[in-house]
Design a protein around this motif. Structure first.
Motif, PDB file in Angstrom:
ATOM      1  N   GLU A  18    -110.135 -15.232  44.478  1.00 31.70           N
ATOM      2  CA  GLU A  18    -109.909 -14.363  43.541  1.00 31.70           C
ATOM      3  C   GLU A  18    -108.478 -13.357  44.811  1.00 31.70           C
ATOM      4  OE1 GLU A  18    -112.641 -11.773  41.132  1.00 31.70           O
ATOM      5  OE2 GLU A  18    -111.876 -10.600  41.834  1.00 31.70           O
ATOM      6  N   ALA A  19    -107.395 -13.510  43.366  1.00 34.21           N
ATOM      7  CA  ALA A  19    -106.312 -12.414  44.051  1.00 34.21           C
ATOM      8  C   ALA A  19    -106.153 -11.176  43.069  1.00 34.21           C
ATOM      9  CB  ALA A  19    -104.990 -13.552  43.971  1.00 34.21           C
ATOM     10  N   THR A  20    -105.267 -10.266  43.473  1.00 41.95           N
ATOM     11  CA  THR A  20    -105.225  -9.577  42.342  1.00 41.95           C
ATOM     12  C   THR A  20    -103.841  -9.150  42.284  1.00 41.95           C
ATOM     13  OG1 THR A  20    -107.298  -8.438  41.888  1.00 41.95           O
ATOM     14  CG2 THR A  20    -105.709  -6.505  41.826  1.00 41.95           C
ATOM     15  N   TYR A  21    -103.029  -8.916  42.002  1.00 43.01           N
ATOM     16  CA  TYR A  21    -102.096  -8.575  41.474  1.00 43.01           C
ATOM     17  C   TYR A  21    -101.604  -6.932  40.952  1.00 43.01           C
ATOM     18  CZ  TYR A  21    -101.094 -13.460  42.756  1.00 43.01           C
ATOM     19  OH  TYR A  21    -100.963 -14.918  43.171  1.00 43.01           O
ATOM     20  N   MET A  22    -100.868  -6.124  40.913  1.00 43.32           N
ATOM     21  CA  MET A  22    -100.490  -4.483  40.588  1.00 43.32           C
ATOM     22  C   MET A  22     -99.235  -4.802  40.027  1.00 43.32           C
ATOM     23  SD  MET A  22    -102.992  -1.906  41.636  1.00 43.32           S
ATOM     24  CE  MET A  22    -103.168  -1.551  40.519  1.00 43.32           C
ATOM     25  N   VAL A  23     -99.280  -5.152  38.369  1.00 46.90           N
ATOM     26  CA  VAL A  23     -97.841  -4.353  37.760  1.00 46.90           C
ATOM     27  C   VAL A  23     -98.011  -3.246  37.184  1.00 46.90           C
ATOM     28  CG1 VAL A  23     -96.056  -5.145  36.347  1.00 46.90           C
ATOM     29  CG2 VAL A  23     -97.668  -7.294  37.538  1.00 46.90           C
ATOM     30  N   SER A  24     -97.496  -1.908  37.763  1.00 47.60           N
ATOM     31  CA  SER A  24     -97.077  -0.991  37.537  1.00 47.60           C
ATOM     32  C   SER A  24     -98.883  -0.467  38.015  1.00 47.60           C
ATOM     33  CB  SER A  24     -96.592  -0.294  36.121  1.00 47.60           C
ATOM     34  OG  SER A  24     -97.133   0.606  35.443  1.00 47.60           O
ATOM     35  N   ASP A  25     -99.659   0.577  36.858  1.00 48.64           N
ATOM     36  CA  ASP A  25    -100.890   0.458  37.338  1.00 48.64           C
ATOM     37  C   ASP A  25    -101.595  -0.455  36.331  1.00 48.64           C
ATOM     38  OD1 ASP A  25    -100.493   1.024  34.229  1.00 48.64           O
ATOM     39  OD2 ASP A  25    -101.750   3.115  34.334  1.00 48.64           O
ATOM     40  N   ALA A  26    -100.928  -1.459  35.677  1.00 44.51           N
ATOM     41  CA  ALA A  26    -101.918  -1.894  35.568  1.00 44.51           C
ATOM     42  C   ALA A  26    -102.505  -3.848  36.411  1.00 44.51           C
ATOM     43  CB  ALA A  26    -101.191  -3.057  33.996  1.00 44.51           C
ATOM     44  N   LYS A  27    -103.482  -4.264  36.403  1.00 40.69           N
ATOM     45  CA  LYS A  27    -103.434  -5.470  37.108  1.00 40.69           C
ATOM     46  C   LYS A  27    -104.357  -7.119  36.190  1.00 40.69           C
ATOM     47  CE  LYS A  27    -106.484  -2.778  39.782  1.00 40.69           C
ATOM     48  NZ  LYS A  27    -108.012  -2.498  39.950  1.00 40.69           N
ATOM     49  N   ILE A  28    -103.487  -7.689  37.522  1.00 39.89           N
ATOM     50  CA  ILE A  28    -103.648  -9.377  36.693  1.00 39.89           C
ATOM     51  C   ILE A  28    -104.546 -10.336  38.022  1.00 39.89           C
ATOM     52  CG2 ILE A  28    -102.374 -11.858  36.478  1.00 39.89           C
ATOM     53  CD1 ILE A  28     -99.900  -9.910  36.228  1.00 39.89           C
ATOM     54  N   ILE A  29    -105.674 -10.601  37.360  1.00 34.00           N
ATOM     55  CA  ILE A  29    -106.855 -11.430  38.235  1.00 34.00           C
ATOM     56  C   ILE A  29    -107.215 -12.321  37.756  1.00 34.00           C
ATOM     57  CG2 ILE A  29    -109.426 -11.430  39.475  1.00 34.00           C
ATOM     58  CD1 ILE A  29    -109.168  -7.861  38.189  1.00 34.00           C
ATOM     59  N   VAL A  30    -106.663 -12.863  39.240  1.00 31.07           N
ATOM     60  CA  VAL A  30    -106.680 -14.293  38.900  1.00 31.07           C
ATOM     61  C   VAL A  30    -107.482 -15.491  40.126  1.00 31.07           C
ATOM     62  CG1 VAL A  30    -105.114 -16.583  39.585  1.00 31.07           C
ATOM     63  CG2 VAL A  30    -104.221 -14.530  39.356  1.00 31.07           C
ATOM     64  N   ARG A  31    -108.368 -16.415  39.064  1.00 31.66           N
ATOM     65  CA  ARG A  31    -109.335 -16.346  39.893  1.00 31.66           C
ATOM     66  C   ARG A  31    -109.303 -18.143  39.888  1.00 31.66           C
ATOM     67  NH1 ARG A  31    -115.367 -14.726  39.204  1.00 31.66           N
ATOM     68  NH2 ARG A  31    -115.771 -15.779  42.005  1.00 31.66           N
ATOM     69  N   LEU A  32    -109.505 -18.988  41.289  1.00 33.06           N
ATOM     70  CA  LEU A  32    -109.277 -20.660  41.278  1.00 33.06           C
ATOM     71  C   LEU A  32    -109.774 -20.580  42.315  1.00 33.06           C
ATOM     72  CD1 LEU A  32    -104.860 -20.551  40.824  1.00 33.06           C
ATOM     73  CD2 LEU A  32    -106.432 -20.825  39.180  1.00 33.06           C
ATOM     74  N   PRO A  33    -110.555 -22.447  41.724  1.00 30.30           N
ATOM     75  CA  PRO A  33    -111.286 -22.887  42.873  1.00 30.30           C
ATOM     76  C   PRO A  33    -110.209 -23.791  43.555  1.00 30.30           C
ATOM     77  CG  PRO A  33    -110.977 -23.843  41.209  1.00 30.30           C
ATOM     78  CD  PRO A  33    -110.507 -22.769  40.674  1.00 30.30           C
TER      79      PRO A  33
END
Length: 120
Positions: A18-33
């Motif tokens: 799982e990786a978390t990216y922050m764009v401004s104060d928002a988040k994109i959380i990506v989960r990959l096998p």
């Protein structure tokens, strides 16, 4: 989050990263096998979340089953320009070149280890 991890015992099992990216104060959380045979740092490096590989999997509606958005209405990927448009809840639109998505990465971790293939 893992409660315990032993690379010797977890070798050959499928890891979910799982990786978390922050764009401004928002988040994109990506989960990959990650395929079997990768452990520890190698699993993190081979996951595709550290680079921009995951953005090309976005569908026409800016959704992807393994992506959670917080503070973001939707994502849009332009394959011709290799560019990710992030539509924030506050109405702002942030354009990120595919090669620079890793600049927004703030956290990456192995969150699950399972036998065989993992379907998210």
């Amino acid at each position: 989050m893992l409660k315990s991890y032993n690379p010797a015992l977890d070798s050959g099992k499928c890891h979910v990263v799982e990786a978390t990216y922050m764009v401004s104060d928002a988040k994109i959380i990506v989960r990959l096998p990650v395929g079997e045979g990768h452990v520890g740092l190698e699993a993190l490096q081979n996951s595709g979340v550290l680079g921009s590989d995951w953005v090309s999997d976005l569908d026409d509606f800016g959704e992807f089953i393994d992506i959670k958005l917080e503070g973001i209405k939707r994502l849009s990927y332009n394959d011709d320009l290799d560019s990710l448009n992030v539509f924030l809840d506050n109405g702002a639109i942030i354009d990120i070149a595919g090669d620079y998505i890793s600049d927004y990465l703030v956290k990456v971790e192995i969150v699950e280890v399972k036998e065989g293939a993992v379907l998210l």
